[in-house]
Design a protein around this motif. Structure first.
Motif, PDB file in Angstrom:
ATOM      1  N   GLY A  69       0.800  -1.214   0.000  1.00 57.04           N
ATOM      2  CA  GLY A  69       0.000   0.000   0.000  1.00 57.04           C
ATOM      3  C   GLY A  69       0.837   1.270   0.000  1.00 57.04           C
ATOM      4  O   GLY A  69       0.317   2.366  -0.223  1.00 57.04           O
ATOM      5  N   PHE A  70       2.135   1.130   0.259  1.00 52.86           N
ATOM      6  CA  PHE A  70       2.996   2.305   0.380  1.00 52.86           C
ATOM      7  C   PHE A  70       4.051   2.401  -0.718  1.00 52.86           C
ATOM      8  O   PHE A  70       4.098   3.365  -1.470  1.00 52.86           O
ATOM      9  CB  PHE A  70       3.679   2.294   1.756  1.00 52.86           C
ATOM     10  CG  PHE A  70       4.562   3.470   2.013  1.00 52.86           C
ATOM     11  CD1 PHE A  70       4.027   4.687   2.408  1.00 52.86           C
ATOM     12  CD2 PHE A  70       5.933   3.371   1.855  1.00 52.86           C
ATOM     13  CE1 PHE A  70       4.832   5.782   2.634  1.00 52.86           C
ATOM     14  CE2 PHE A  70       6.768   4.463   2.082  1.00 52.86           C
ATOM     15  CZ  PHE A  70       6.210   5.668   2.473  1.00 52.86           C
ATOM     16  N   TRP A  71       4.906   1.399  -0.843  1.00 54.08           N
ATOM     17  CA  TRP A  71       6.083   1.492  -1.700  1.00 54.08           C
ATOM     18  C   TRP A  71       5.805   1.672  -3.179  1.00 54.08           C
ATOM     19  O   TRP A  71       6.491   2.468  -3.846  1.00 54.08           O
ATOM     20  CB  TRP A  71       7.024   0.311  -1.462  1.00 54.08           C
ATOM     21  CG  TRP A  71       7.765   0.499  -0.185  1.00 54.08           C
ATOM     22  CD1 TRP A  71       7.622  -0.228   0.962  1.00 54.08           C
ATOM     23  CD2 TRP A  71       8.737   1.504   0.107  1.00 54.08           C
ATOM     24  NE1 TRP A  71       8.446   0.258   1.947  1.00 54.08           N
ATOM     25  CE2 TRP A  71       9.147   1.330   1.436  1.00 54.08           C
ATOM     26  CE3 TRP A  71       9.300   2.537  -0.619  1.00 54.08           C
ATOM     27  CZ2 TRP A  71      10.089   2.151   2.054  1.00 54.08           C
ATOM     28  CZ3 TRP A  71      10.245   3.354  -0.007  1.00 54.08           C
ATOM     29  CH2 TRP A  71      10.625   3.157   1.311  1.00 54.08           C
ATOM     30  N   PRO A  72       4.848   0.993  -3.784  1.00 54.21           N
ATOM     31  CA  PRO A  72       4.634   1.196  -5.222  1.00 54.21           C
ATOM     32  C   PRO A  72       4.237   2.631  -5.573  1.00 54.21           C
ATOM     33  O   PRO A  72       4.323   3.034  -6.720  1.00 54.21           O
ATOM     34  CB  PRO A  72       3.507   0.223  -5.561  1.00 54.21           C
ATOM     35  CG  PRO A  72       3.587  -0.821  -4.518  1.00 54.21           C
ATOM     36  CD  PRO A  72       4.021  -0.091  -3.264  1.00 54.21           C
ATOM     37  N   ASN A  73       3.810   3.402  -4.579  1.00 47.39           N
ATOM     38  CA  ASN A  73       3.342   4.775  -4.809  1.00 47.39           C
ATOM     39  C   ASN A  73       4.360   5.831  -4.419  1.00 47.39           C
ATOM     40  O   ASN A  73       4.006   6.984  -4.241  1.00 47.39           O
ATOM     41  CB  ASN A  73       2.048   5.000  -4.027  1.00 47.39           C
ATOM     42  CG  ASN A  73       1.007   3.950  -4.333  1.00 47.39           C
ATOM     43  OD1 ASN A  73       0.751   3.667  -5.499  1.00 47.39           O
ATOM     44  ND2 ASN A  73       0.440   3.350  -3.326  1.00 47.39           N
ATOM     45  N   GLN A  74       5.623   5.452  -4.261  1.00 51.90           N
ATOM     46  CA  GLN A  74       6.657   6.403  -3.851  1.00 51.90           C
ATOM     47  C   GLN A  74       7.565   6.727  -5.031  1.00 51.90           C
ATOM     48  O   GLN A  74       8.551   6.047  -5.271  1.00 51.90           O
ATOM     49  CB  GLN A  74       7.482   5.828  -2.691  1.00 51.90           C
ATOM     50  CG  GLN A  74       6.660   5.446  -1.475  1.00 51.90           C
ATOM     51  CD  GLN A  74       5.815   6.589  -0.960  1.00 51.90           C
ATOM     52  OE1 GLN A  74       6.315   7.669  -0.686  1.00 51.90           O
ATOM     53  NE2 GLN A  74       4.515   6.357  -0.841  1.00 51.90           N
ATOM     54  N   PRO A  75       7.245   7.769  -5.781  1.00 51.66           N
ATOM     55  CA  PRO A  75       8.081   8.104  -6.937  1.00 51.66           C
ATOM     56  C   PRO A  75       9.424   8.684  -6.494  1.00 51.66           C
ATOM     57  O   PRO A  75       9.554   9.202  -5.382  1.00 51.66           O
ATOM     58  CB  PRO A  75       7.243   9.159  -7.675  1.00 51.66           C
ATOM     59  CG  PRO A  75       6.419   9.799  -6.602  1.00 51.66           C
ATOM     60  CD  PRO A  75       6.135   8.693  -5.607  1.00 51.66           C
ATOM     61  N   ASN A  77      12.185   7.448  -5.511  1.00 55.67           N
ATOM     62  CA  ASN A  77      12.736   6.894  -4.282  1.00 55.67           C
ATOM     63  C   ASN A  77      13.636   5.732  -4.673  1.00 55.67           C
ATOM     64  O   ASN A  77      13.232   4.882  -5.468  1.00 55.67           O
ATOM     65  CB  ASN A  77      11.587   6.424  -3.376  1.00 55.67           C
ATOM     66  CG  ASN A  77      12.076   5.901  -2.062  1.00 55.67           C
ATOM     67  OD1 ASN A  77      12.763   4.881  -2.009  1.00 55.67           O
ATOM     68  ND2 ASN A  77      11.726   6.591  -1.003  1.00 55.67           N
ATOM     69  N   THR A  80      11.939   2.169  -4.281  1.00 52.81           N
ATOM     70  CA  THR A  80      10.720   1.796  -4.985  1.00 52.81           C
ATOM     71  C   THR A  80      10.965   0.806  -6.115  1.00 52.81           C
ATOM     72  O   THR A  80      10.328  -0.245  -6.164  1.00 52.81           O
ATOM     73  CB  THR A  80      10.000   3.050  -5.521  1.00 52.81           C
ATOM     74  OG1 THR A  80       9.686   3.891  -4.406  1.00 52.81           O
ATOM     75  CG2 THR A  80       8.723   2.684  -6.244  1.00 52.81           C
ATOM     76  N   ASN A  84       9.725  -3.069  -6.150  1.00 54.79           N
ATOM     77  CA  ASN A  84       8.762  -3.489  -7.166  1.00 54.79           C
ATOM     78  C   ASN A  84       9.291  -4.672  -7.969  1.00 54.79           C
ATOM     79  O   ASN A  84       8.532  -5.567  -8.339  1.00 54.79           O
ATOM     80  CB  ASN A  84       8.421  -2.334  -8.106  1.00 54.79           C
ATOM     81  CG  ASN A  84       7.507  -1.320  -7.461  1.00 54.79           C
ATOM     82  OD1 ASN A  84       6.823  -1.596  -6.484  1.00 54.79           O
ATOM     83  ND2 ASN A  84       7.503  -0.121  -8.003  1.00 54.79           N
ATOM     84  N   TRP A 100       0.552  -6.535  -6.000  1.00 50.89           N
ATOM     85  CA  TRP A 100       1.890  -5.951  -6.165  1.00 50.89           C
ATOM     86  C   TRP A 100       2.732  -6.863  -7.048  1.00 50.89           C
ATOM     87  O   TRP A 100       2.755  -8.084  -6.851  1.00 50.89           O
ATOM     88  CB  TRP A 100       2.514  -5.766  -4.798  1.00 50.89           C
ATOM     89  CG  TRP A 100       3.731  -4.890  -4.733  1.00 50.89           C
ATOM     90  CD1 TRP A 100       4.243  -4.096  -5.725  1.00 50.89           C
ATOM     91  CD2 TRP A 100       4.586  -4.724  -3.605  1.00 50.89           C
ATOM     92  NE1 TRP A 100       5.361  -3.444  -5.273  1.00 50.89           N
ATOM     93  CE2 TRP A 100       5.601  -3.809  -3.968  1.00 50.89           C
ATOM     94  CE3 TRP A 100       4.599  -5.258  -2.320  1.00 50.89           C
ATOM     95  CZ2 TRP A 100       6.603  -3.417  -3.097  1.00 50.89           C
ATOM     96  CZ3 TRP A 100       5.600  -4.858  -1.458  1.00 50.89           C
ATOM     97  CH2 TRP A 100       6.579  -3.949  -1.842  1.00 50.89           C
TER      98      TRP A 100
END
Length: 183
Positions: A69-75, A77, A80, A84, A100
């Motif tokens: 819920g957090f890492w895929p949405n961290q541009p 970074n 990330t 992924n 994911w």
């Protein structure tokens, strides 16, 4: 034969719950979420930058859902893209069809075979760690200079002598200790 390495942030009193964000894990009224952030300046970078590659991540369901819920949405970074692309093995009896990328649901019984095929890293996932102590080859503990007094602890009631293999201290007082089960 692969190895399982646990990488975990812990307080001096052994708490591992919610090191990253205030809202990460408020179970049982835990109100100190994000406690590791002020100290983590370069600690995790040192651990992950040691050049050791892992074949996959082994995660419990709760940690997986938090990460997904957090890492895929961290541009923009550095973590990330690596997370992924990493193979993720989620130990769960309830999770189905994880969204994911590169995620696979497995059971506890699948871990010994998976370990024969590749090296695995466990991040967070306290319940999982306490469920497989005899399969763990290394603990890399980022011990932060504070006590929390409450929260979920890394270790349960399993007795296991450990050997200290390496230790270093960061500029913020985090001690990074690497342990393996004693012979």
């Amino acid at each position: 034969m692969g190895e399982i390495t646990v990488v975990c942030n812990v307080s001096l009193d052994g708490v591992m719950q919610a090191p990253g964000r205030p809202d990460e894990d408020p179970r049982d009224g835990f109100r100190y979420g994000g406690w590791a952030t002020p100290y983590s300046q370069d600690a995790m970078g040192r651990v992950l930058g040691r050049g050791r590659g892992f074949g996959g991540m082994l995660l419990g369901r709760r940690t997986y859902e938090d990460f997904a819920g957090f890492w895929p949405n961290q541009p923009d970074n550095p973590y990330t893209e690596a997370l992924n692309n990493q193979q993720k093995y989620v130990v769960s009896s309830t999770l189905q069809n994880p969204a994911w990328a590169n995620s696979h649901v497995i059971t506890l019984d699948d871990i010994p075979k998976l370990k024969t095929e590749q090296d695995l890293i466990v991040l967070g996932s306290g319940h999982l760690i306490r469920s497989i102590p005899d399969l763990i080859d290394h603990y890399i503990l980022l011990i932060h200079p504070l006590t929390l007094g409450s929260g979920h602890h890394l270790f349960g009631t399993h007795h296991q002598p450990l050997t200290l293999n390496h230790s270093e201290t960061t500029t913020t007082g985090v001690v990074i200790n690497t342990y393996s089960p004693a012979a």
